[in-house]
Design a protein around this motif. Structure first.
Motif, PDB file in Angstrom:
ATOM      1  N   LYS A  59       0.856  -1.191   0.000  1.00 25.36           N
ATOM      2  CA  LYS A  59       0.000   0.000   0.000  1.00 25.36           C
ATOM      3  C   LYS A  59       0.890   1.238   0.000  1.00 25.36           C
ATOM      4  N   GLY A  60       0.422   2.305  -0.636  1.00 29.41           N
ATOM      5  CA  GLY A  60       1.229   3.506  -0.792  1.00 29.41           C
ATOM      6  C   GLY A  60       1.762   4.073   0.506  1.00 29.41           C
ATOM      7  N   THR A  61       0.894   4.194   1.511  1.00 27.43           N
ATOM      8  CA  THR A  61       1.328   4.784   2.777  1.00 27.43           C
ATOM      9  C   THR A  61       2.400   3.931   3.448  1.00 27.43           C
ATOM     10  N   GLU A  62       2.251   2.611   3.395  1.00 20.57           N
ATOM     11  CA  GLU A  62       3.238   1.732   4.017  1.00 20.57           C
ATOM     12  C   GLU A  62       4.558   1.752   3.242  1.00 20.57           C
ATOM     13  N   ALA A  63       4.470   1.876   1.917  1.00 24.19           N
ATOM     14  CA  ALA A  63       5.690   1.956   1.111  1.00 24.19           C
ATOM     15  C   ALA A  63       6.478   3.218   1.444  1.00 24.19           C
ATOM     16  N   ILE A  64       5.786   4.319   1.709  1.00 22.28           N
ATOM     17  CA  ILE A  64       6.466   5.550   2.135  1.00 22.28           C
ATOM     18  C   ILE A  64       7.236   5.298   3.422  1.00 22.28           C
ATOM     19  N   GLY A  65       6.590   4.614   4.367  1.00 23.17           N
ATOM     20  CA  GLY A  65       7.243   4.329   5.642  1.00 23.17           C
ATOM     21  C   GLY A  65       8.498   3.506   5.464  1.00 23.17           C
ATOM     22  N   GLU A  66       8.433   2.466   4.635  1.00 25.89           N
ATOM     23  CA  GLU A  66       9.610   1.623   4.411  1.00 25.89           C
ATOM     24  C   GLU A  66      10.709   2.407   3.700  1.00 25.89           C
ATOM     25  N   ALA A  67      10.322   3.238   2.734  1.00 23.09           N
ATOM     26  CA  ALA A  67      11.325   4.044   2.026  1.00 23.09           C
ATOM     27  C   ALA A  67      11.998   5.031   2.969  1.00 23.09           C
ATOM     28  N   ALA A  68      11.240   5.602   3.898  1.00 28.42           N
ATOM     29  CA  ALA A  68      11.818   6.536   4.863  1.00 28.42           C
ATOM     30  C   ALA A  68      12.816   5.831   5.774  1.00 28.42           C
ATOM     31  N   ILE A  69      12.481   4.625   6.200  1.00 28.73           N
ATOM     32  CA  ILE A  69      13.413   3.849   7.023  1.00 28.73           C
ATOM     33  C   ILE A  69      14.712   3.609   6.264  1.00 28.73           C
ATOM     34  N   ARG A  70      14.606   3.233   4.994  1.00 28.15           N
ATOM     35  CA  ARG A  70      15.794   2.945   4.191  1.00 28.15           C
ATOM     36  C   ARG A  70      16.587   4.210   3.879  1.00 28.15           C
ATOM     37  N   ALA A  71      15.915   5.373   3.938  1.00 29.34           N
ATOM     38  CA  ALA A  71      16.611   6.648   3.741  1.00 29.34           C
ATOM     39  C   ALA A  71      17.192   7.175   5.050  1.00 29.34           C
ATOM     40  N   ASN A  72      17.184   6.335   6.092  1.00 31.36           N
ATOM     41  CA  ASN A  72      17.802   6.640   7.391  1.00 31.36           C
ATOM     42  C   ASN A  72      17.034   7.687   8.179  1.00 31.36           C
ATOM     43  N   CYS A  73      15.712   7.694   8.041  1.00 34.65           N
ATOM     44  CA  CYS A  73      14.896   8.525   8.926  1.00 34.65           C
ATOM     45  C   CYS A  73      15.027   8.003  10.356  1.00 34.65           C
ATOM     46  N   GLN A  74      15.397   8.892  11.280  1.00 37.74           N
ATOM     47  CA  GLN A  74      15.653   8.492  12.659  1.00 37.74           C
ATOM     48  C   GLN A  74      14.475   8.714  13.598  1.00 37.74           C
ATOM     49  N   CYS A  75      13.599   9.649  13.246  1.00 37.02           N
ATOM     50  CA  CYS A  75      12.498  10.007  14.151  1.00 37.02           C
ATOM     51  C   CYS A  75      11.239  10.284  13.338  1.00 37.02           C
ATOM     52  N   PHE A  76      10.115   9.781  13.829  1.00 37.91           N
ATOM     53  CA  PHE A  76       8.814  10.102  13.249  1.00 37.91           C
ATOM     54  C   PHE A  76       7.896  10.574  14.364  1.00 37.91           C
ATOM     55  N   PHE A  77       7.237  11.708  14.121  1.00 40.14           N
ATOM     56  CA  PHE A  77       6.228  12.229  15.051  1.00 40.14           C
ATOM     57  C   PHE A  77       4.980  12.525  14.229  1.00 40.14           C
ATOM     58  N   GLY A  78       3.830  12.012  14.660  1.00 36.72           N
ATOM     59  CA  GLY A  78       2.628  12.228  13.871  1.00 36.72           C
ATOM     60  C   GLY A  78       1.375  11.954  14.661  1.00 36.72           C
ATOM     61  N   TYR A  79       0.252  12.108  13.975  1.00 35.83           N
ATOM     62  CA  TYR A  79      -1.063  11.919  14.579  1.00 35.83           C
ATOM     63  C   TYR A  79      -1.961  11.293  13.518  1.00 35.83           C
ATOM     64  N   PRO A  80      -2.772  10.306  13.879  1.00 34.21           N
ATOM     65  CA  PRO A  80      -3.549   9.595  12.857  1.00 34.21           C
ATOM     66  C   PRO A  80      -4.653  10.451  12.237  1.00 34.21           C
ATOM     67  N   ILE A  81      -4.782  10.346  10.919  1.00 32.31           N
ATOM     68  CA  ILE A  81      -5.883  10.946  10.180  1.00 32.31           C
ATOM     69  C   ILE A  81      -5.995  10.212   8.845  1.00 32.31           C
ATOM     70  N   THR A  82      -7.192   9.849   8.463  1.00 29.95           N
ATOM     71  CA  THR A  82      -7.439   9.195   7.183  1.00 29.95           C
ATOM     72  C   THR A  82      -7.190  10.200   6.056  1.00 29.95           C
ATOM     73  N   PRO A  83      -6.551   9.809   4.947  1.00 30.21           N
ATOM     74  CA  PRO A  83      -6.159   8.457   4.517  1.00 30.21           C
ATOM     75  C   PRO A  83      -4.659   8.165   4.625  1.00 30.21           C
ATOM     76  N   GLN A  84      -4.010   8.634   5.701  1.00 30.47           N
ATOM     77  CA  GLN A  84      -2.570   8.342   5.838  1.00 30.47           C
ATOM     78  C   GLN A  84      -2.221   7.590   7.115  1.00 30.47           C
ATOM     79  N   THR A  85      -3.217   7.145   7.860  1.00 34.11           N
ATOM     80  CA  THR A  85      -2.959   6.540   9.165  1.00 34.11           C
ATOM     81  C   THR A  85      -2.069   5.302   9.078  1.00 34.11           C
ATOM     82  N   GLU A  86      -2.190   4.538   7.975  1.00 30.12           N
ATOM     83  CA  GLU A  86      -1.386   3.314   7.862  1.00 30.12           C
ATOM     84  C   GLU A  86       0.112   3.607   7.842  1.00 30.12           C
TER      85      GLU A  86
END
Length: 357
Positions: free
Chosen positions: A8-35
């Motif tokens: 899924k697009g949102t999950e692929a973004i998350g995996e790509a960010a991890i591989r790009a060495n993202c160290q910290c994520f701060f967020g709040y759930p809202i549709t359609p990006q909660t995944e």
């Protein structure tokens, strides 16, 4: 070629960010990006990285400010109303010159609107969004693979210019599933973060992260510095795709994101009716790729048709780029409605056969 994974697009973004060495994520759930947040909530702790679900979008963007100020590679994500709540913090981040990546999976508006896909946050993303004279690079991928590929670039551009960057995809890109390949990408060369607030480390004075300048001359000098940086970004970072534009066409379509994919089908359908169309697809919405119009201005007979999932926002930048040299028309759907190829083709035929502007 590596192995492709259905994601899924949102999950692929998350995996790509991890591989790009993202160290910290701060967020709040809202549709359609909660995944996206849910994916990182599972994966970041496994890597000894930071995931925090903040109490609000206002809190999340200020956490981004603090973590980016230490030099960490940081990201947040939200959808349209949540980005509105972040707008003050984004202005602070731009003023303090802190690199970060902001994901906006756009939904219909205004107000709470709908949870369906839209592109009606274009003005918010490209014309500032928050207060003051600032811009930030805005990427508009048209597939999940392109979202994945652009994540590394967006983080690198953020670090290179000390600026927030935004990736803006519509709700359809966030929720659809496609095969994606995570290719090992060579990062761009970025300077050491010797400005970060990490203690003295041999310096005579502490680094201070700040966007407050009480003396008006100091404030103007800082703005002049920022404007020079934005000029360099405009010169170096504009990106676009030209599809079927290496020929003379009856009309050029201008579209981005999911809408551009739909327009590629329109181009193929039009061929059967003897109509030749090209597509100008901005990949960066800011800086807007005016060079794409210099390359196509003499290759369209009836001008340009801008197609958007909005009431008409990018069309203003198209008109500025064309600068009266060709007609520029608009077709759009709003509130979460997606343009259909047959309706776009009908609008094309109106322009060509009936002279409708």
């Amino acid at each position: 070629m590596g192995e492709k994974v259905l994601m899924k697009g949102t999950e692929a973004i998350g995996e790509a960010a991890i591989r790009a060495n993202c160290q910290c994520f701060f967020g709040y759930p809202i549709t359609p990006q909660t995944e996206l947040a849910a994916y990182l909530a599972k994966q970041m702790p496994k890597l000894n990285r930071v995931f925090v679900q903040a109490e609000s979008e206002v809190a999340a963007i200020n956490m981004i400010y603090g973590a980016a100020g230490t030099g960490a590679r940081v990201m947040t994500s939200s959808s349209s109303p949540g980005i509105s709540l972040m707008s003050e913090g984004i202005s602070y981040i731009a003023g303090a010159e802190l690199p970060c990546l902001i994901i906006n999976i756009v939904r219909g508006g205004p107000g709470l609107g709908s949870i369906q896909p839209a592109q009606s946050d274009y003005f918010q993303a490209t014309k500032g969004g928050g207060h003051g004279d600032y811009n930030m690079p805005v990427y508009a991928p048209s597939s999940i693979q392109e979202m994945v590929d652009l994540i590394q670039d967006a983080f690198d551009v953020a670090d290179l210019y000390r600026t927030p960057c935004m990736m803006m995809g519509d709700g359809m890109l966030g929720q659809m599933m496609e095969p994606v390949e995570f290719v090992l990408r060579t990062p761009r060369a970025v300077p050491e973060k010797d400005w970060a607030a990490t203690g003295l480390h041999g310096r005579a004075k502490h680094n201070v992260i700040n966007s407050l300048y009480l003396d008006p001359q100091d404030m103007e000098n800082h703005n002049i510095h920022l404007q020079e940086k934005f000029r360099r970004i405009r010169e170096n970072e504009a990106r676009y795709e030209l599809f079927e534009c290496d020929r003379d066409n009856d009309l050029m379509i201008v579209a981005y994101g999911t809408t551009a994919r739909i327009c590629k089908n329109v181009i193929r359908d039009a061929e059967r009716d003897g109509i030749r169309l090209g597509l100008v697809r901005p990949i960066t919405l800011w800086p807007f790729p005016t060079e794409a119009f210099e390359q196509t201005i003499d290759r369209t007979h009836f001008g340009y048709l801008t197609v958007e999932m909005s009431a008409g926002q990018m069309v203003e930048d198209v008109r500025l780029a064309v600068n009266g040299r060709q007609p520029v028309a608009f077709y759009g759907r709003m509130g979460g409605m997606v343009p259909h190829p047959k309706d776009i083709l009908e609008r094309v035929k109106q322009m060509i056969y009936q002279g409708v502007k």
